[in-house]
Structures are given as C-alpha cells and as structure tokens.
Design a protein around this motif. Sequence first.
Motif: not given
Length: 261
Positions: A161-177
């Motif tokens: 999957g992908y995410q786009t960084t927000d105004a603070t440069g942050k992108a978050q993912f939930t996955t497994i180890y």
Amino acid sequence: MRRTQQLDNDDAPIGRILNRREVLALLGGSGAVLLAACAPGVLVKPSPTAQQTSAAATTAAAAASSATALPSCIVRPAVTEGPYFVDEKLNRSDIRSDPTTGAVKDGAPFALTFLVSRVTGSACAALSGATIDIWHCDALGVYSDATDPSFNTKGQKFLRGYQTTDATGKAQFTTIYPGWYQGRAVHIHFKIRTATSEFTSQLFFDDALNAQVFAQAPYSQKGTQGVMKNAADGIYKSQLLLSVTKNGNAYAATFDIGLAS
C-alpha cells in the motif's frame, strides 16, 4: 523458504552512501560532522608537528561552528528495489488485509511512521505530497502478487500500500512485523516518489528483537534456523536500522529521512 539464485541476484545492492564531494555539495559545504560518519576508514599518520596540531585545532573549531548549521533530517542510502515490487496503487494506511477477500494477515502488529524532509543547503523542510509505497513478506516469508518456486500469490495484495505525506512530511502505516526468508535479513521495502524524483530503499530490524518476535506464533511455525543476521546481508546499512519500541504485543517505529533537493 528458498529463493532461486536469480531472485537473490535481483537483491544485489544498487545504492551507495554519498561520498565526500557529494555530501559537501548537498549540504552547502557544512557537512563536516556527517562526513566523519561517512568516511571509509581511518588513515594512520605520524605524530603531528606543532604547526599541524594548530591547523587541526583550527579546522576542528570551524567544524564545530558549522555543525550548528547541519540539517536535522538524515540523508539515508538507497538500496535495491528487489524482485517483488508491484505498483498496486493501493491508497491505504492499514495494509494487513487482501482487498479482494478481506482476509487479514496474522502477525505482531507493527506501526510504521515516516517523517520525510527535503534537504536544501543546510536546512530541512517538511516534504508534503510525497507518495510512500511499502511492501514486505508475511510472517512465513511470503510476498503477495508474486510467483516463486515455493509460492504463487498472483492477484493477492496483502502487505502492500501507499500513503501521501501530510503538511508535516508524515505518513503512517499499520502492518505486521515482517517474517523472514532464506538469503535475506528481515526487512521492509519502501519507495518515495515525488513529481520529480524517486527514492527506493529498505528498512531493517534488530537481530535480537527478530529472535524474540519469531519465537511467537505465527512466526514460530517456520522456526528460526536459517534466519540471516544483518551483518551477513550485503544490502544492510546501519543507517537503515529501525529503532523499534514495544507496547504489549505490538511494535512501532519512526523513520526520519531527508531527500536531496
């Protein structure tokens, strides 16, 4: 789980750490502290003369003065994409499930946060609007939407999957180890794309922590004989090692990265 020699070769390193000239150009000549970390070795010289000692002291003072101008973000090395990247265009933060069946991959929960900056001269600025793809194997070492001598998962899209960084440069993912497979240390692939550039690399995990996680189900089904340590992996770079925290049975890490403008 075995991999063919051809696939192993696909994982040969293609990136490198910036050399002295490149880092100086990147940081506008203020990279003395970073250069010390990137130096390929230490040259043993005869004892310095008084004049050399004075010159060295002057250089050290200048370096200390310029250190305050160094960017707080960290320029990381690029490494190979590997054989399993598929541009699925899956815009989602939680990548654990297969979007077709809804089946969720079992494994220790892992929250991964990226903080992306743009490096300009000696300054860092949050980089918004960058697309970050991540992909990795499941607890038993299997990738989705791929064919291999030991599995065929074409059409499945778990752990991508992908995410786009927000105004603070942050992108978050939930996955497994991630789990492990023969011939590679434990890792997560990532790719950062902007309108004008593309950066590809991998994230690694502490060897001792891997042993703790893999002693638990479902990882324990596969055992740990054959798990490659980071030092034995030719792709591993210490700058790509995650600092992972644990909360109950869940894990989390934040990765700061600066991209050259």
